[in-house]
Design a protein around this motif. Structure first.
Motif, mmCIF file in Angstrom:
data_model
loop_
_atom_site.group_PDB
_atom_site.id
_atom_site.type_symbol
_atom_site.label_atom_id
_atom_site.label_comp_id
_atom_site.label_asym_id
_atom_site.label_seq_id
_atom_site.Cartn_x
_atom_site.Cartn_y
_atom_site.Cartn_z
ATOM 1 N N MET A 1 0.839 -1.175 0.000
ATOM 2 C CA MET A 1 0.000 0.000 0.000
ATOM 3 C C MET A 1 0.889 1.244 0.000
ATOM 4 N N ARG A 2 0.671 2.147 -0.937
ATOM 5 C CA ARG A 2 1.355 3.451 -0.986
ATOM 6 C C ARG A 2 0.291 4.526 -1.072
ATOM 7 N N VAL A 3 0.356 5.459 -0.111
ATOM 8 C CA VAL A 3 -0.624 6.533 -0.059
ATOM 9 C C VAL A 3 0.107 7.851 0.174
ATOM 10 N N ALA A 4 -0.132 8.828 -0.696
ATOM 11 C CA ALA A 4 0.458 10.159 -0.529
ATOM 12 C C ALA A 4 -0.307 10.914 0.557
ATOM 13 N N ILE A 5 0.446 11.663 1.366
ATOM 14 C CA ILE A 5 -0.122 12.461 2.452
ATOM 15 C C ILE A 5 0.277 13.918 2.229
ATOM 16 N N ALA A 6 -0.681 14.821 2.373
ATOM 17 C CA ALA A 6 -0.426 16.266 2.307
ATOM 18 C C ALA A 6 -1.311 16.930 3.356
ATOM 19 N N SER A 7 -0.981 18.153 3.704
ATOM 20 C CA SER A 7 -1.757 18.889 4.701
ATOM 21 C C SER A 7 -1.795 20.363 4.328
ATOM 22 N N PRO A 11 3.713 23.118 3.999
ATOM 23 C CA PRO A 11 3.938 23.600 2.626
ATOM 24 C C PRO A 11 3.678 22.510 1.591
ATOM 25 N N LYS A 12 3.219 22.932 0.454
ATOM 26 C CA LYS A 12 3.007 22.008 -0.659
ATOM 27 C C LYS A 12 4.355 21.578 -1.244
ATOM 28 N N ALA A 13 4.418 20.389 -1.785
ATOM 29 C CA ALA A 13 5.618 19.922 -2.471
ATOM 30 C C ALA A 13 5.891 20.841 -3.661
ATOM 31 N N ILE A 14 7.171 21.143 -3.894
ATOM 32 C CA ILE A 14 7.510 22.069 -4.985
ATOM 33 C C ILE A 14 8.103 21.341 -6.190
ATOM 34 N N GLY A 15 7.894 20.038 -6.252
ATOM 35 C CA GLY A 15 8.413 19.263 -7.365
ATOM 36 C C GLY A 15 7.629 17.969 -7.501
ATOM 37 N N PRO A 16 8.132 17.055 -8.317
ATOM 38 C CA PRO A 16 7.424 15.788 -8.542
ATOM 39 C C PRO A 16 7.712 14.775 -7.431
ATOM 40 N N TYR A 17 7.227 15.081 -6.233
ATOM 41 C CA TYR A 17 7.371 14.187 -5.078
ATOM 42 C C TYR A 17 6.217 14.433 -4.126
ATOM 43 N N SER A 18 6.012 13.512 -3.211
ATOM 44 C CA SER A 18 4.975 13.645 -2.195
ATOM 45 C C SER A 18 5.569 14.287 -0.950
ATOM 46 N N SER A 19 4.803 15.127 -0.285
ATOM 47 C CA SER A 19 5.255 15.696 0.984
ATOM 48 C C SER A 19 5.500 14.584 1.995
ATOM 49 N N ALA A 20 4.642 13.581 1.953
ATOM 50 C CA ALA A 20 4.821 12.384 2.776
ATOM 51 C C ALA A 20 4.198 11.219 2.024
ATOM 52 N N LEU A 21 4.736 10.039 2.255
ATOM 53 C CA LEU A 21 4.234 8.851 1.573
ATOM 54 C C LEU A 21 4.176 7.703 2.565
ATOM 55 N N ARG A 22 2.982 7.144 2.722
ATOM 56 C CA ARG A 22 2.844 5.955 3.553
ATOM 57 C C ARG A 22 3.108 4.739 2.685
ATOM 58 N N ALA A 23 3.986 3.870 3.181
ATOM 59 C CA ALA A 23 4.275 2.592 2.533
ATOM 60 C C ALA A 23 4.193 1.528 3.625
ATOM 61 N N GLY A 24 3.100 0.792 3.632
ATOM 62 C CA GLY A 24 2.895 -0.196 4.688
ATOM 63 C C GLY A 24 2.760 0.498 6.037
ATOM 64 N N ALA A 60 2.436 18.678 11.254
ATOM 65 C CA ALA A 60 1.188 18.782 10.492
ATOM 66 C C ALA A 60 1.003 17.582 9.568
ATOM 67 N N LEU A 61 2.071 17.155 8.914
ATOM 68 C CA LEU A 61 1.980 15.983 8.039
ATOM 69 C C LEU A 61 1.705 14.728 8.859
ATOM 70 N N LEU A 62 2.329 14.616 10.019
ATOM 71 C CA LEU A 62 2.075 13.475 10.903
ATOM 72 C C LEU A 62 0.609 13.454 11.334
ATOM 73 N N MET A 63 0.076 14.608 11.717
ATOM 74 C CA MET A 63 -1.325 14.679 12.151
ATOM 75 C C MET A 63 -2.262 14.242 11.033
ATOM 76 N N GLU A 64 -1.955 14.655 9.815
ATOM 77 C CA GLU A 64 -2.775 14.256 8.659
ATOM 78 C C GLU A 64 -2.764 12.743 8.482
ATOM 79 N N ALA A 65 -1.639 12.124 8.866
ATOM 80 C CA ALA A 65 -1.492 10.668 8.757
ATOM 81 C C ALA A 65 -1.927 9.956 10.040
ATOM 82 N N ARG A 66 -2.488 10.714 10.986
ATOM 83 C CA ARG A 66 -2.953 10.188 12.264
ATOM 84 C C ARG A 66 -1.812 9.640 13.125
ATOM 85 N N LEU A 67 -0.693 10.360 13.080
ATOM 86 C CA LEU A 67 0.480 10.015 13.880
ATOM 87 C C LEU A 67 0.911 11.236 14.684
ATOM 88 N N THR A 68 1.881 11.045 15.571
ATOM 89 C CA THR A 68 2.455 12.132 16.362
ATOM 90 C C THR A 68 3.970 12.091 16.231
#
Length: 127
Positions: A1-7, A11-24, A60-68
């Motif tokens: 499972m790969r899921v992109a995370i943003a909040s 700040p928004k990603a400024i290129g072709p990448y995810s601000s955060a990515l969940r993998a498993g 902020a990205l952690l909170m969006e992913a339900r983490l601390t």
């Protein structure tokens, strides 16, 4: 499972990448510079102010992913000037409790947007 995370609180990603990515059970947070999420501008102030902004963006990205911050198991800190290490470390320490995440800190010749600091992180849903 790969899921992109943003909040909206980071700040928004400024290129072709995810601000955060969940993998498993891991969340990989891309390097964050001290950008104000509302304006996109780098915050002014000393390295402690900038470190706090970066860690708030990561939080902020952690909170969006339900983490601390307690779920972070590894960080990498990139400094434009290693003379900023002690002040960065003081601000960094105020965000974490023992056991602290594993960490590397390196001096980089140049960081995105000429920032003085960038931090990336890996968090675990199992932590």
């Amino acid at each position: 499972m790969r899921v992109a995370i943003a909040s909206d609180r980071a700040p928004k990603a400024i290129g072709p990448y995810s601000s955060a990515l969940r993998a498993g059970q891991l969340l990989f947070i891309s390097g964050q510079v001290p950008a104000d999420p509302a304006t996109g501008a780098l915050v002014e102030g000393d390295i402690e102010v900038q470190t706090r902004r970066v860690l708030e963006n990561i939080k902020a990205l952690l909170m969006e992913a339900r983490l601390t911050l307690n779920h972070i198991v590894r960080t990498t800190v990139f400094l434009a000037d290693m003379d900023d290490f002690a002040a960065m470390n003081a601000a960094y320490r105020s965000y974490f409790t023992e056991p602290f995440p594993a960490r590397s800190t390196v001096q980089a010749a140049r960081l995105p947007r000429n920032a003085r600091l960038e931090i990336d992180a890996i968090a675990s849903y199992d932590a």
